[in-house]
Structures are given as structure tokens and as C-alpha cells.
Design a protein around this motif. Structure first.
Motif, PDB file in Angstrom:
ATOM      1  N   GLY A   7      48.357  44.153  31.848  1.00 25.26           N
ATOM      2  CA  GLY A   7      48.571  44.746  33.158  1.00 25.26           C
ATOM      3  C   GLY A   7      47.450  44.469  34.138  1.00 25.26           C
ATOM      4  O   GLY A   7      46.668  43.514  33.987  1.00 25.26           O
ATOM      5  N   ARG A   8      47.359  45.351  35.139  1.00 27.36           N
ATOM      6  CA  ARG A   8      46.434  45.118  36.254  1.00 27.36           C
ATOM      7  C   ARG A   8      44.970  45.116  35.832  1.00 27.36           C
ATOM      8  O   ARG A   8      44.165  44.379  36.404  1.00 27.36           O
ATOM      9  N   GLU A   9      44.607  45.948  34.878  1.00 22.52           N
ATOM     10  CA  GLU A   9      43.204  45.993  34.463  1.00 22.52           C
ATOM     11  C   GLU A   9      42.765  44.661  33.871  1.00 22.52           C
ATOM     12  O   GLU A   9      41.627  44.212  34.089  1.00 22.52           O
ATOM     13  N   ALA A  10      43.666  44.025  33.118  1.00 24.12           N
ATOM     14  CA  ALA A  10      43.340  42.708  32.567  1.00 24.12           C
ATOM     15  C   ALA A  10      43.183  41.682  33.683  1.00 24.12           C
ATOM     16  O   ALA A  10      42.326  40.791  33.620  1.00 24.12           O
ATOM     17  N   ILE A  11      44.021  41.797  34.721  1.00 28.07           N
ATOM     18  CA  ILE A  11      43.907  40.892  35.869  1.00 28.07           C
ATOM     19  C   ILE A  11      42.562  41.088  36.564  1.00 28.07           C
ATOM     20  O   ILE A  11      41.872  40.120  36.910  1.00 28.07           O
ATOM     21  N   LEU A  12      42.168  42.354  36.777  1.00 27.09           N
ATOM     22  CA  LEU A  12      40.904  42.630  37.455  1.00 27.09           C
ATOM     23  C   LEU A  12      39.709  42.163  36.631  1.00 27.09           C
ATOM     24  O   LEU A  12      38.720  41.675  37.187  1.00 27.09           O
ATOM     25  N   GLN A  13      39.792  42.301  35.337  1.00 23.54           N
ATOM     26  CA  GLN A  13      38.709  41.825  34.486  1.00 23.54           C
ATOM     27  C   GLN A  13      38.562  40.316  34.598  1.00 23.54           C
ATOM     28  O   GLN A  13      37.444  39.783  34.701  1.00 23.54           O
ATOM     29  N   ARG A  14      39.678  39.605  34.598  1.00 22.82           N
ATOM     30  CA  ARG A  14      39.625  38.149  34.755  1.00 22.82           C
ATOM     31  C   ARG A  14      39.094  37.781  36.140  1.00 22.82           C
ATOM     32  O   ARG A  14      38.362  36.794  36.296  1.00 22.82           O
ATOM     33  N   ALA A  15      39.461  38.577  37.155  1.00 23.43           N
ATOM     34  CA  ALA A  15      38.978  38.316  38.515  1.00 23.43           C
ATOM     35  C   ALA A  15      37.463  38.477  38.588  1.00 23.43           C
ATOM     36  O   ALA A  15      36.771  37.690  39.256  1.00 23.43           O
ATOM     37  N   ARG A  16      36.915  39.476  37.905  1.00 25.04           N
ATOM     38  CA  ARG A  16      35.466  39.663  37.898  1.00 25.04           C
ATOM     39  C   ARG A  16      34.770  38.481  37.235  1.00 25.04           C
ATOM     40  O   ARG A  16      33.715  38.029  37.686  1.00 25.04           O
ATOM     41  N   GLN A  33      50.451  40.139  40.293  1.00 25.26           N
ATOM     42  CA  GLN A  33      49.686  38.913  40.498  1.00 25.26           C
ATOM     43  C   GLN A  33      48.677  39.134  41.617  1.00 25.26           C
ATOM     44  O   GLN A  33      48.954  39.835  42.593  1.00 25.26           O
ATOM     45  N   LEU A  34      47.511  38.554  41.434  1.00 27.14           N
ATOM     46  CA  LEU A  34      46.388  38.743  42.345  1.00 27.14           C
ATOM     47  C   LEU A  34      45.963  37.396  42.900  1.00 27.14           C
ATOM     48  O   LEU A  34      45.692  36.453  42.151  1.00 27.14           O
ATOM     49  N   LEU A  35      45.930  37.288  44.230  1.00 31.47           N
ATOM     50  CA  LEU A  35      45.457  36.070  44.893  1.00 31.47           C
ATOM     51  C   LEU A  35      44.057  36.349  45.407  1.00 31.47           C
ATOM     52  O   LEU A  35      43.856  37.253  46.222  1.00 31.47           O
ATOM     53  N   MET A  36      43.093  35.585  44.925  1.00 31.28           N
ATOM     54  CA  MET A  36      41.702  35.864  45.286  1.00 31.28           C
ATOM     55  C   MET A  36      41.010  34.630  45.858  1.00 31.28           C
ATOM     56  O   MET A  36      41.258  33.497  45.448  1.00 31.28           O
ATOM     57  N   LEU A  37      40.167  34.893  46.831  1.00 33.27           N
ATOM     58  CA  LEU A  37      39.321  33.854  47.419  1.00 33.27           C
ATOM     59  C   LEU A  37      37.904  34.093  46.923  1.00 33.27           C
ATOM     60  O   LEU A  37      37.367  35.198  47.060  1.00 33.27           O
ATOM     61  N   VAL A  38      37.315  33.070  46.350  1.00 37.35           N
ATOM     62  CA  VAL A  38      35.928  33.116  45.902  1.00 37.35           C
ATOM     63  C   VAL A  38      35.164  32.108  46.746  1.00 37.35           C
ATOM     64  O   VAL A  38      35.445  30.907  46.689  1.00 37.35           O
ATOM     65  N   GLY A  39      34.247  32.583  47.552  1.00 43.23           N
ATOM     66  CA  GLY A  39      33.536  31.702  48.474  1.00 43.23           C
ATOM     67  C   GLY A  39      32.032  31.858  48.378  1.00 43.23           C
ATOM     68  O   GLY A  39      31.522  32.926  48.018  1.00 43.23           O
TER      69      GLY A  39
END
Length: 255
Positions: free
Chosen positions: A123-132, A158-164
Motif C-alpha cells: 500500500g501507500r506506506e510502501a510507496i512512501l518508503q520507496r519514495a524516500r 501511484q505516486l508521481l515524484m520530481l527529484v531535483g
């Protein structure tokens, strides 16, 4: 001591309650930089580049901004929108190098980028962990673009993230990127690749202003720093920390 005519007029205006007439400041226009001339870094970029070379794997100069997507993201349209924005802004497709002690930024032509797609099973927590984790992945500024778009897809979200990197992004430019990307994605106003002024033009203009005023400032700090320890003995801020920072997440509808 008698007042000059100018001071008498200002005093009369003050006593009568009238404000002095406004003056219009003349702001010089920033010209395009000459073609074929190496593009320098702005003073702010130079500081960031220096710190990046000291700690190339540090995430301290990384910005992360992410959006929960509602509905299914059209990958082809998303990539087309990404490349439309990249074509418009040189700084998004520039690499950084140092030659003979001088750092320059070099815009690359005909760059085609793609959103990095990752899947996690929970779920979302796994997505946020991968995002970190993704936010801590370092940049190779000498050979690759100073940002990436990442889509992390789970079972229910699904999470769309920009890393800059700070050398090309700040919070204000994050807003510009998302605005132009979303308009290109929806087809409401596709960004034109013809942009009159680029950040490199501004950096070149700034480099021409560092004359007598810059020397005065350098002389001041040389005097202030006399007798201090050698730079090699200074502690670099952040050394030993994890610089985890924060992940900003909001909602966006791609439909």
C-alpha cells in the motif's frame, strides 16, 4: 547650517503631508549570452557545485516533490509533456563540468527523457518508503540531467515524484515545472520550445557584473578572515548526518 534647495523642498513636502514624487528605476535588460561561449555558473550555483564536489553522494541539496495520482497516468502523454518542458528550459538538460578550475554549465541538445517507472507490491506506506529511498539517490551532475521524474506504482495507489538538485531547482521553479508539465499533459497549453531568455543568460550577465564591487567585497572578507584556521580544518556542515529531509506529497488528477 542653511539647507540646500533640494532639502528645503523635501522638508516642505514633509510638513505639508505630501509624498515625494516617485522616481522610476531603470532596470537594464538582460541580454542573450553570445553563442559558442562557455556558460558560467551563477554565484548561487557555484556555491552548490563546490559543496557537491565535496560530498557528491549527499542528498542535502536535493528537492523532492510528489503527487498522488487519481486515475491511470497515460505514460506516453506524461513522457511527451516531460520532454516538452525539458526542451523549453536549458537548465533542465544541462550538465556541469570544471575545466582549468572554471566550472561551466553545458546545455545538451535533443535530450529525450522518460519517467522512471517503479512498482511496489503493498500500500501507500510502501510507496512512501520507496519514495524516500529514491530521494536519497545521488545525482551525477557531470554526465546526467539534474532532475528526474519517478512514478512509483503500488496495488492501490501511484505516486508521481520530481527529484531535483538545488543547482537547477528551488521551490519557486518547482511550481513552474508542474504548471507547464500539467498543461502539456492535458493539452491545455503545450509549452513552446522557443524561450527568449534562459537561466544561463542570467548567469552570464551576473558574471559580467562582478567587477569593482566584487573586488571591494573580496578585500573586505580577506581582512576579516586574517588569522583564522586554514580551510582544511573547517568542519563541513552536515558531515555525518543522514540529511533525510522531508517528502512533500499532494494530490493531482492527471485526467
Amino acid at each position: 547650517m542653511p539647507l540646500s534647495e533640494t532639502k528645503r523642498q523635501l522638508l516642505a513636502q514633509r510638513l505639508s503631508g505630501r509624498k515625494p514624487a516617485a522616481t522610476t528605476a531603470v532596470v537594464p535588460a538582460i541580454p542573450r549570452r553570445p553563442q559558442g561561449v562557455p556558460c558560467p555558473l551563477s554565484p548561487a550555483q557555484s556555491r552548490i557545485w563546490f559543496l557537491h564536489q565535496l560530498q557528491p553522494d549527499s542528498p542535502e541539496h536535493t528537492l523532492v516533490n510528489a503527487w498522488w495520482c487519481k486515475g491511470n497516468l497515460d505514460h506516453d502523454r506524461a513522457n511527451a509533456a516531460l520532454n516538452a518542458v525539458v526542451a523549453r528550459h536549458e537548465i533542465l538538460r544541462s550538465v556541469y563540468q570544471t575545466e582549468n578550475g572554471v566550472a561551466t554549465q553545458m546545455p545538451l541538445a535533443n535530450v529525450q527523457m522518460a519517467i522512471e517507472h517503479m512498482r511496489v507490491g503493498d500500500g501507500r506506506e510502501a510507496i512512501l518508503q520507496r519514495a524516500r529511498e529514491e530521494g536519497r539517490r545521488p545525482f551525477d551532475l557531470e554526465h546526467a540531467q539534474p532532475f528526474r521524474l519517478v512514478l512509483i506504482e503500488g496495488d492501490v495507489a501511484q505516486l508521481l515524484m520530481l527529484v531535483g538538485h538545488d543547482i537547477a531547482f528551488d521551490k519557486w521553479s518547482l511550481g513552474i515545472f508542474w504548471r507547464e508539465w500539467s498543461r502539456a499533459y492535458t493539452g491545455s497549453a503545450e509549452p513552446s520550445s522557443d524561450r527568449t531568455l534562459q537561466y544561463g543568460d542570467f548567469a552570464h550577465y551576473q558574471s559580467l557584473q562582478t567587477g569593482e564591487a566584487s573586488n571591494v567585497q573580496l578585500d573586505y572578507w580577506r581582512k576579516q578572515l586574517v588569522g583564522l584556521p586554514a580551510p582544511s580544518r573547517f568542519v563541513i556542515a552536515g558531515t555525518g548526518g543522514d540529511a533525510a529531509g522531508a517528502l512533500e506529497v499532494a494530490g493531482i488528477s492527471p485526467e
